[in-house]
Design a protein around this motif. Structure first.
Motif, PDB file in Angstrom:
ATOM      1  N   SER A  38       0.641  -1.320  -0.079  1.00 20.61           N
ATOM      2  CA  SER A  38       0.047  -0.115   0.083  1.00 20.61           C
ATOM      3  C   SER A  38       1.299   0.878   0.442  1.00 20.61           C
ATOM      4  O   SER A  38       0.612   2.120  -0.698  1.00 20.61           O
ATOM      5  CB  SER A  38      -0.690  -0.026   1.257  1.00 20.61           C
ATOM      6  OG  SER A  38      -1.721  -0.859   1.590  1.00 20.61           O
ATOM      7  N   GLN A  39       1.890   1.244   1.079  1.00 17.50           N
ATOM      8  CA  GLN A  39       2.575   2.584   1.009  1.00 17.50           C
ATOM      9  C   GLN A  39       3.450   2.772  -0.469  1.00 17.50           C
ATOM     10  O   GLN A  39       3.453   3.686  -0.932  1.00 17.50           O
ATOM     11  CB  GLN A  39       4.146   2.312   2.415  1.00 17.50           C
ATOM     12  CG  GLN A  39       3.325   2.175   3.516  1.00 17.50           C
ATOM     13  CD  GLN A  39       4.449   1.976   4.542  1.00 17.50           C
ATOM     14  OE1 GLN A  39       5.609   0.929   4.093  1.00 17.50           O
ATOM     15  NE2 GLN A  39       4.095   2.220   6.073  1.00 17.50           N
ATOM     16  N   ALA A  65       0.809   4.207  -3.073  1.00 26.40           N
ATOM     17  CA  ALA A  65       0.900   5.113  -2.681  1.00 26.40           C
ATOM     18  C   ALA A  65       1.894   6.469  -3.080  1.00 26.40           C
ATOM     19  O   ALA A  65       1.991   7.294  -3.717  1.00 26.40           O
ATOM     20  CB  ALA A  65       0.682   5.656  -1.777  1.00 26.40           C
ATOM     21  N   GLY A 121       2.106   6.321  -6.918  1.00 22.26           N
ATOM     22  CA  GLY A 121       0.816   6.676  -7.338  1.00 22.26           C
ATOM     23  C   GLY A 121       0.144   5.786  -8.592  1.00 22.26           C
ATOM     24  O   GLY A 121      -0.556   6.777  -9.177  1.00 22.26           O
ATOM     25  N   ARG A 162      -3.219   2.857  -8.122  1.00 25.97           N
ATOM     26  CA  ARG A 162      -4.954   2.122  -7.335  1.00 25.97           C
ATOM     27  C   ARG A 162      -3.965   1.247  -6.757  1.00 25.97           C
ATOM     28  O   ARG A 162      -3.331   0.846  -5.068  1.00 25.97           O
ATOM     29  CB  ARG A 162      -5.367   2.122  -7.677  1.00 25.97           C
ATOM     30  CG  ARG A 162      -6.720   1.782  -6.822  1.00 25.97           C
ATOM     31  CD  ARG A 162      -7.934   1.145  -8.247  1.00 25.97           C
ATOM     32  NE  ARG A 162      -8.876   0.201  -7.495  1.00 25.97           N
ATOM     33  CZ  ARG A 162      -9.932  -0.466  -8.315  1.00 25.97           C
ATOM     34  NH1 ARG A 162     -10.406  -0.822  -9.262  1.00 25.97           N
ATOM     35  NH2 ARG A 162     -10.593  -0.673  -7.081  1.00 25.97           N
ATOM     36  N   MET A 163      -3.522   0.611  -6.704  1.00 23.21           N
ATOM     37  CA  MET A 163      -2.892  -0.872  -5.716  1.00 23.21           C
ATOM     38  C   MET A 163      -1.781  -1.786  -6.132  1.00 23.21           C
ATOM     39  O   MET A 163      -2.077  -1.627  -8.290  1.00 23.21           O
ATOM     40  CB  MET A 163      -3.503  -1.416  -5.201  1.00 23.21           C
ATOM     41  CG  MET A 163      -5.174  -2.160  -6.463  1.00 23.21           C
ATOM     42  SD  MET A 163      -6.441  -3.447  -5.208  1.00 23.21           S
ATOM     43  CE  MET A 163      -5.277  -4.842  -4.041  1.00 23.21           C
ATOM     44  N   PRO A 166       6.251  10.231  -8.118  1.00 21.78           N
ATOM     45  CA  PRO A 166       5.223   9.338  -8.336  1.00 21.78           C
ATOM     46  C   PRO A 166       5.250   9.423 -10.120  1.00 21.78           C
ATOM     47  O   PRO A 166       5.927   9.818 -10.661  1.00 21.78           O
ATOM     48  CB  PRO A 166       3.553   9.641  -7.874  1.00 21.78           C
ATOM     49  CG  PRO A 166       3.976  10.975  -7.983  1.00 21.78           C
ATOM     50  CD  PRO A 166       5.887  11.468  -6.961  1.00 21.78           C
ATOM     51  N   GLY A 171      -0.662  14.850  -4.580  1.00 18.90           N
ATOM     52  CA  GLY A 171      -0.911  13.428  -3.851  1.00 18.90           C
ATOM     53  C   GLY A 171      -2.138  12.440  -4.609  1.00 18.90           C
ATOM     54  O   GLY A 171      -2.298  11.841  -3.821  1.00 18.90           O
ATOM     55  N   SER A 172      -2.666  13.210  -6.069  1.00 19.10           N
ATOM     56  CA  SER A 172      -3.194  12.252  -5.993  1.00 19.10           C
ATOM     57  C   SER A 172      -2.627  11.007  -7.342  1.00 19.10           C
ATOM     58  O   SER A 172      -1.698  10.901  -7.073  1.00 19.10           O
ATOM     59  CB  SER A 172      -4.329  12.568  -7.821  1.00 19.10           C
ATOM     60  OG  SER A 172      -3.060  13.863  -7.887  1.00 19.10           O
ATOM     61  N   THR A 173      -3.703  10.108  -7.380  1.00 12.15           N
ATOM     62  CA  THR A 173      -3.835   9.033  -7.945  1.00 12.15           C
ATOM     63  C   THR A 173      -3.934   8.781  -9.907  1.00 12.15           C
ATOM     64  O   THR A 173      -4.852   9.077  -9.915  1.00 12.15           O
ATOM     65  CB  THR A 173      -3.955   7.823  -7.551  1.00 12.15           C
ATOM     66  OG1 THR A 173      -4.521   7.550  -5.423  1.00 12.15           O
ATOM     67  CG2 THR A 173      -3.931   6.413  -7.571  1.00 12.15           C
TER      68      THR A 173
END
Length: 202
Positions: A87-88, A91, A94, A96-97, A126, A144-146
């Motif tokens: 998860s880290q 993020a 950048g 989703r997973m 990212p 900070g957006s994905t």
């Protein structure tokens, strides 16, 4: 079937309790143990105790009574730590997973993949959309957006033959909705694949 399995599991636990009373012994501490009904009995790499659906309640009781629950809980805790790292890193990159198939989650190769990608993202930030990196740096709303709404599946390095082309190896699976990278890809390759994959998914 689910009701039957739960009833059989209850019977197995009752058998364990009766055996403990008969032997004047303590019940095994099974707290925190994950149990899954499958086609064979084993303890998987994530600390889940898999019970064979075709076995009897007595068989399950024997398994539950003999399992090293402390070892299983340690494996479960280690798997949770890898999930947290996933998860880290997702993020930081950048996306989703990030995810891989269960049998590969606890491998040294997957851990190396995550750490390699974490180091790259810490240095380079990212993934940025092509031709939009400059614009995004000036857009405070995008901070900070994905970048990618599509999950990234990390395949083992030997899933595809070496002679397969790079295009074949880096597949965008539109039918199931994920981008695929390989565990032995470099961080630069992964960033490029995510960029191209998102363009193809548009």
């Amino acid at each position: 079937m689910h009701v039957t399995a739960l009833q059989r599991l209850t019977q197995a636990l009752n058998i364990l309790s009766d055996q403990a009373d008969s032997d004047q012994a303590d019940l095994p501490n099974l707290s925190g143990l994950h149990i899954l009904i499958t086609d064979k009995t084993y303890l998987n790499s994530q600390g889940t105790l898999c019970l064979d659906a075709s076995d009897s309640a007595d068989d399950w009781a024997d398994c539950l009574g003999g399992v090293d629950a402390d070892y299983a809980r340690d494996k479960k805790s280690n798997a949770a730590a890898v999930r947290q790292l996933e998860s880290q890193v997702a993020a930081a990159v950048g996306v989703r997973m990030l995810f891989t198939a269960g049998p590969y989650l606890m491998t040294h190769e997957y851990r190396q993949f995550l750490e390699r990608l974490a180091a790259h993202s810490a240095e380079h930030g990212p993934v940025q959309p092509p031709r939009a990196a400059a614009a995004s740096s000036s857009n405070s709303n995008g901070a900070g957006s994905t970048y990618s709404s599509v999950p990234v599946y990390v395949a083992p390095p030997y899933q595809y033959p070496q002679q397969a082309s790079e295009q074949q190896q880096q597949v965008v699976h539109e039918s199931v909705g994920y981008i695929m990278v390989k565990m032995d890809d470099s961080a630069q390759q992964i960033y490029h694949t995510v960029q191209v994959g998102n363009l193809l998914m548009v």
